[in-house]
Design a protein around this motif. Structure first.
Motif, PDB file in Angstrom:
ATOM      1  N   ALA A  42      -3.378   4.496   4.940  1.00 44.50           N
ATOM      2  CA  ALA A  42      -4.091   4.956   6.139  1.00 44.50           C
ATOM      3  C   ALA A  42      -4.528   3.784   7.019  1.00 44.50           C
ATOM      4  CB  ALA A  42      -5.294   5.807   5.746  1.00 44.50           C
ATOM      5  N   ALA A  43      -4.821   2.644   6.397  1.00 47.77           N
ATOM      6  CA  ALA A  43      -5.250   1.457   7.151  1.00 47.77           C
ATOM      7  C   ALA A  43      -4.077   0.656   7.709  1.00 47.77           C
ATOM      8  CB  ALA A  43      -6.104   0.559   6.251  1.00 47.77           C
ATOM      9  N   GLY A  44      -2.842   1.102   7.440  1.00 42.76           N
ATOM     10  CA  GLY A  44      -1.673   0.385   7.947  1.00 42.76           C
ATOM     11  C   GLY A  44      -1.353  -0.873   7.180  1.00 42.76           C
ATOM     12  N   LEU A  45      -1.671  -0.899   5.878  1.00 40.01           N
ATOM     13  CA  LEU A  45      -1.476  -2.095   5.058  1.00 40.01           C
ATOM     14  C   LEU A  45      -0.375  -1.937   4.013  1.00 40.01           C
ATOM     15  CD1 LEU A  45      -5.234  -3.041   4.609  1.00 40.01           C
ATOM     16  CD2 LEU A  45      -3.581  -4.024   6.213  1.00 40.01           C
ATOM     17  N   VAL A  46       0.392  -0.833   4.101  1.00 39.01           N
ATOM     18  CA  VAL A  46       1.523  -0.605   3.208  1.00 39.01           C
ATOM     19  C   VAL A  46       2.763  -0.421   4.077  1.00 39.01           C
ATOM     20  CG1 VAL A  46       2.509   0.861   1.393  1.00 39.01           C
ATOM     21  CG2 VAL A  46       0.027   0.516   1.505  1.00 39.01           C
ATOM     22  N   PHE A  47       3.830  -1.160   3.747  1.00 39.76           N
ATOM     23  CA  PHE A  47       5.067  -1.105   4.529  1.00 39.76           C
ATOM     24  C   PHE A  47       6.245  -0.800   3.625  1.00 39.76           C
ATOM     25  CE2 PHE A  47       2.320  -2.770   7.625  1.00 39.76           C
ATOM     26  CZ  PHE A  47       2.914  -2.564   8.866  1.00 39.76           C
ATOM     27  N   VAL A  48       7.227  -0.091   4.174  1.00 40.01           N
ATOM     28  CA  VAL A  48       8.365   0.428   3.419  1.00 40.01           C
ATOM     29  C   VAL A  48       9.668  -0.132   3.976  1.00 40.01           C
ATOM     30  CG1 VAL A  48       9.628   2.545   2.826  1.00 40.01           C
ATOM     31  CG2 VAL A  48       7.124   2.570   2.940  1.00 40.01           C
ATOM     32  N   GLY A  98      17.461   6.646   5.139  1.00 34.92           N
ATOM     33  CA  GLY A  98      16.020   6.765   5.319  1.00 34.92           C
ATOM     34  C   GLY A  98      15.261   6.922   4.013  1.00 34.92           C
ATOM     35  N   VAL A  99      15.935   6.656   2.896  1.00 35.71           N
ATOM     36  CA  VAL A  99      15.299   6.736   1.579  1.00 35.71           C
ATOM     37  C   VAL A  99      14.624   5.397   1.301  1.00 35.71           C
ATOM     38  CG1 VAL A  99      15.719   7.016  -0.891  1.00 35.71           C
ATOM     39  CG2 VAL A  99      17.021   8.372   0.764  1.00 35.71           C
ATOM     40  N   PRO A 100      13.336   5.406   0.937  1.00 39.15           N
ATOM     41  CA  PRO A 100      12.657   4.143   0.641  1.00 39.15           C
ATOM     42  C   PRO A 100      13.311   3.389  -0.515  1.00 39.15           C
ATOM     43  CG  PRO A 100      11.052   5.881   0.978  1.00 39.15           C
ATOM     44  CD  PRO A 100      12.407   6.548   0.895  1.00 39.15           C
ATOM     45  N   HIS A 101      13.560   2.107  -0.284  1.00 34.74           N
ATOM     46  CA  HIS A 101      14.111   1.234  -1.325  1.00 34.74           C
ATOM     47  C   HIS A 101      13.026   0.375  -1.961  1.00 34.74           C
ATOM     48  CE1 HIS A 101      18.574   1.236   0.131  1.00 34.74           C
ATOM     49  NE2 HIS A 101      18.170   2.408  -0.305  1.00 34.74           N
ATOM     50  N   GLY A 102      11.881   0.255  -1.289  1.00 32.42           N
ATOM     51  CA  GLY A 102      10.791  -0.552  -1.817  1.00 32.42           C
ATOM     52  C   GLY A 102       9.628  -0.554  -0.867  1.00 32.42           C
ATOM     53  N   TYR A 103       8.510  -1.108  -1.331  1.00 30.15           N
ATOM     54  CA  TYR A 103       7.336  -1.198  -0.463  1.00 30.15           C
ATOM     55  C   TYR A 103       6.495  -2.410  -0.836  1.00 30.15           C
ATOM     56  CZ  TYR A 103       4.211   0.591  -4.097  1.00 30.15           C
ATOM     57  OH  TYR A 103       3.476   0.729  -5.242  1.00 30.15           O
ATOM     58  N   VAL A 104       5.644  -2.780   0.111  1.00 34.81           N
ATOM     59  CA  VAL A 104       4.692  -3.867  -0.086  1.00 34.81           C
ATOM     60  C   VAL A 104       3.324  -3.388   0.389  1.00 34.81           C
ATOM     61  CG1 VAL A 104       5.177  -4.923   2.180  1.00 34.81           C
ATOM     62  CG2 VAL A 104       4.202  -6.324   0.347  1.00 34.81           C
ATOM     63  N   ALA A 105       2.275  -3.841  -0.288  1.00 29.20           N
ATOM     64  CA  ALA A 105       0.905  -3.518   0.106  1.00 29.20           C
ATOM     65  C   ALA A 105       0.067  -4.794   0.041  1.00 29.20           C
ATOM     66  CB  ALA A 105       0.323  -2.455  -0.819  1.00 29.20           C
ATOM     67  N   VAL A 106      -0.765  -4.977   1.049  1.00 28.48           N
ATOM     68  CA  VAL A 106      -1.687  -6.121   1.098  1.00 28.48           C
ATOM     69  C   VAL A 106      -3.076  -5.605   1.439  1.00 28.48           C
ATOM     70  CG1 VAL A 106       0.101  -7.771   1.802  1.00 28.48           C
ATOM     71  CG2 VAL A 106      -1.251  -6.609   3.544  1.00 28.48           C
ATOM     72  N   ARG A 107      -4.068  -6.449   1.205  1.00 25.82           N
ATOM     73  CA  ARG A 107      -5.431  -6.095   1.613  1.00 25.82           C
ATOM     74  C   ARG A 107      -6.224  -7.371   1.863  1.00 25.82           C
ATOM     75  NH1 ARG A 107      -8.835  -2.676  -1.714  1.00 25.82           N
ATOM     76  NH2 ARG A 107      -7.066  -1.872  -2.823  1.00 25.82           N
ATOM     77  N   PRO A 108      -7.134  -7.312   2.841  1.00 31.11           N
ATOM     78  CA  PRO A 108      -8.026  -8.451   3.032  1.00 31.11           C
ATOM     79  C   PRO A 108      -9.011  -8.520   1.861  1.00 31.11           C
ATOM     80  CG  PRO A 108      -8.593  -6.663   4.542  1.00 31.11           C
ATOM     81  CD  PRO A 108      -7.373  -6.231   3.792  1.00 31.11           C
ATOM     82  N   THR A 109      -9.456  -9.705   1.532  1.00 34.72           N
ATOM     83  CA  THR A 109     -10.378  -9.860   0.391  1.00 34.72           C
ATOM     84  C   THR A 109     -11.831  -9.929   0.822  1.00 34.72           C
ATOM     85  OG1 THR A 109     -10.297 -12.267   0.472  1.00 34.72           O
ATOM     86  CG2 THR A 109      -8.649 -11.147  -0.934  1.00 34.72           C
TER      87      THR A 109
END
Length: 159
Positions: free
Chosen positions: A50-56, A62-73
């Motif tokens: 929801a915060a826009g911190l996960v990318f596919v 159009g099938v997801p092959h992977g994803y990344v997630a980050v967050r500020p500390t």
């Protein structure tokens, strides 16, 4: 394999992304008992989506092959890499590298200068190849018998 742009994740695909993390972890040699124990770390965080911190990274259909997630500390300039997961059927095709590049760009937008990475044993070489520096180890909170390698990746300045 396509080089479609990496895109923001949608909340409605959280279960599909979680299943990518499960398949990747199973591919690393962990059994169902371990997967259940690890599930809090494998389940995609809806708040981060929801915060826009996960990318596919999507494939041709159009099938997801992977994803990344980050967050500020909350510590100035330090960003936490929540995880990069690539479907085993798509591994070693540049998906993880594209996702990491997305994490770097996203971290830069958040005024990050260092990305902190807690790497599973199977991903140590991947992060080292990308230029991350090993800074120590830490027990995996959901399975303290597993030691995660801690890396710091210094975000290069924009040229």
């Amino acid at each position: 394999m396509t080089n479609k742009p990496v895109r923001p994740a949608r909340v409605d695909e959280a279960e599909e992304l979680t299943q990518i993390a499960v398949r990747a972890t199973r591919n690393d040699g962990y059994d169902d008992v371990a997967i259940v124990r690890f599930m809090p770390a494998l389940k995609v965080n809806l708040s981060l989506i929801a915060a826009g911190l996960v990318f596919v990274a999507d494939g041709e259909a159009g099938v997801p092959h992977g994803y990344v997630a980050v967050r500020p500390t909350g510590i100035g300039g330090l960003i936490l890499l929540e995880g990069i997961f690539v479907d085993p059927a798509c591994s070693r095709r540049g998906v993880g590298t594209r996702l990491f590049a997305t994490a770097v760009e996203l971290s830069r937008k958040m005024a990050g200068n260092v990305i902190l990475i807690n790497s599973s044993p199977s991903s140590v070489d991947f992060y080292a190849r990308l230029g991350a520096n090993k800074i120590g180890t830490t027990p995996f909170v959901f399975s303290p018998d597993i030691q995660l390698s801690m890396f710091a990746f210094t975000i290069p300045p924009v040229r």
